[in-house]
Write a protein that holds these residues in place. Structure first.
Motif, PDB file in Angstrom:
ATOM      1  N   ARG A 191       0.850  -1.191   0.000  1.00 45.45           N
ATOM      2  CA  ARG A 191       0.000   0.000   0.000  1.00 45.45           C
ATOM      3  C   ARG A 191       0.880   1.234   0.000  1.00 45.45           C
ATOM      4  N   ALA A 192       0.915   1.940  -1.125  1.00 42.44           N
ATOM      5  CA  ALA A 192       1.803   3.097  -1.251  1.00 42.44           C
ATOM      6  C   ALA A 192       1.032   4.378  -1.527  1.00 42.44           C
ATOM      7  N   ASP A 193      -0.243   4.437  -1.138  1.00 41.55           N
ATOM      8  CA  ASP A 193      -1.050   5.621  -1.446  1.00 41.55           C
ATOM      9  C   ASP A 193      -0.429   6.898  -0.886  1.00 41.55           C
ATOM     10  N   VAL A 236       3.075   7.617 -12.147  1.00 39.43           N
ATOM     11  CA  VAL A 236       4.027   7.219 -11.102  1.00 39.43           C
ATOM     12  C   VAL A 236       3.466   6.047 -10.300  1.00 39.43           C
ATOM     13  N   GLU A 237       2.197   6.122  -9.949  1.00 39.33           N
ATOM     14  CA  GLU A 237       1.556   5.028  -9.208  1.00 39.33           C
ATOM     15  C   GLU A 237       1.603   3.736 -10.017  1.00 39.33           C
ATOM     16  N   TYR A 238       1.263   3.832 -11.300  1.00 36.48           N
ATOM     17  CA  TYR A 238       1.293   2.659 -12.176  1.00 36.48           C
ATOM     18  C   TYR A 238       2.703   2.069 -12.246  1.00 36.48           C
ATOM     19  N   ALA A 239       3.690   2.938 -12.428  1.00 38.18           N
ATOM     20  CA  ALA A 239       5.070   2.468 -12.537  1.00 38.18           C
ATOM     21  C   ALA A 239       5.528   1.794 -11.255  1.00 38.18           C
ATOM     22  N   TRP A 240       5.169   2.362 -10.107  1.00 33.85           N
ATOM     23  CA  TRP A 240       5.600   1.779  -8.837  1.00 33.85           C
ATOM     24  C   TRP A 240       5.002   0.394  -8.627  1.00 33.85           C
TER      25      TRP A 240
END
Length: 290
Positions: A191-193, A236-240
């Motif tokens: 979880r990196a929100d 960025v979220e997709y890449a992470w």
């Protein structure tokens, strides 16, 4: 940390050259600065009280360490938001608050390290070994050292000594903020929100600085910036998630278009950016002196 605060007048109740945070440039007590000081100190006071009360779960020192680190990163980003606020809200006084906010970020970063030492039972050798062998801790410690340098050189005296080099040195805060965001990503697991939101804020703040001067407070330019920053945040979220986890990155990316999925980080950045774009319009509609 890059604003200039002149020493207050002699006889203002403290030695010359020591800028008490509750005094303005003329050495007078400032209600605004007192309010900001309280707002910056309150999270630390609450966190330490919860730690002392044993109200931070099964591993309180670890939780306290995490919370202090998050506060440090958030306040560091807020310090970078002072200049956009000055332009968008047409509030020159905001620049006088930047150093206080930057030093608060440093204070929380130091608290983060102290609490981590407490988490390891105050075994400083173990702390050093962990920092040397875990890349995310090495990165976080490098950010702390960088903030210490910027904090130490934030005074008028150092600005005079360094001359033109002072601004070049303090521009490193942009890279330090990016490293702090990466540190947050590396600490997060599935979880990196929170880290994604911080990345989105950093992207907006950096993209705003790339705008030509006359556009920096124009609503249409700020709306376009909000859209670009939101898209960049989603990517960025997709890449992470695609590179660092086994979660379905494509489905997470698609959730940004699904209102039933709840507020996603990119959507939050978009809303915040739209609010920033509306601020100049509200300022124009507000009667002078209201």
């Amino acid at each position: 940390m890059s604003d200039t605060v002149r020493p207050a007048r002699r006889g203002a109740g403290r030695p010359a050259g020591v800028p008490w945070p509750w005094l303005d440039r003329a050495g007078r007590i400032s209600a605004l600065r007192i309010a900001l000081l309280v707002a910056l100190a309150a999270p630390a006071a609450v966190l330490l009280w919860l730690l002392a009360a044993g109200a931070l779960g099964a591993d309180p020192w670890k939780q306290a360490t995490r919370e202090a680190g998050n506060h440090a990163a958030h306040i560091l980003l807020i310090s970078l938001a002072v200049t956009p606020l000055r332009w968008i809200a047409d509030w020159p006084k905001a620049a006088t608050l930047r150093r206080m906010v930057g030093l608060a970020a440093l204070a929380y970063a130091l608290l983060h390290l102290v609490l981590y030492a407490g988490h390891l039972g105050w075994n400083l050798l173990a702390v050093g070994a962990e920092i040397a062998t875990r890349i995310y801790l090495t990165l976080g410690f490098a950010v702390l050292l960088g903030l210490c340098v910027l904090g130490w050189t934030s005074t008028d005296g150092w600005q005079t000594r360094l001359g033109r080099g002072w601004k070049r040195l303090h521009r490193w805060v942009y890279l330090l903020a990016a490293a702090a965001v990466l540190h947050a990503f590396l600490q997060s697991k599935a979880r990196a929100d929170g880290a994604v939101v911080m990345a989105g804020c950093w992207l907006w703040l950096m993209l705003w600085r790339l705008l030509p001067g006359p556009w920096r407070a124009r609503p249409l330019a700020l709306l376009a910036l909000a859209l670009v920053a939101a898209l960049a945040t989603a990517l960025v979220e997709y890449a992470w998630y695609g590179a660092a986890t086994n979660l379905p990155a494509a489905r997470i990316l698609a959730a940004n278009l699904d209102l039933a999925a709840g507020l996603r980080p990119a959507q939050g950045i978009l809303l915040a950016g739209v609010a920033a774009a509306l601020l100049p319009l509200l300022r124009r509609l507000t009667p002078a002196g209201a």
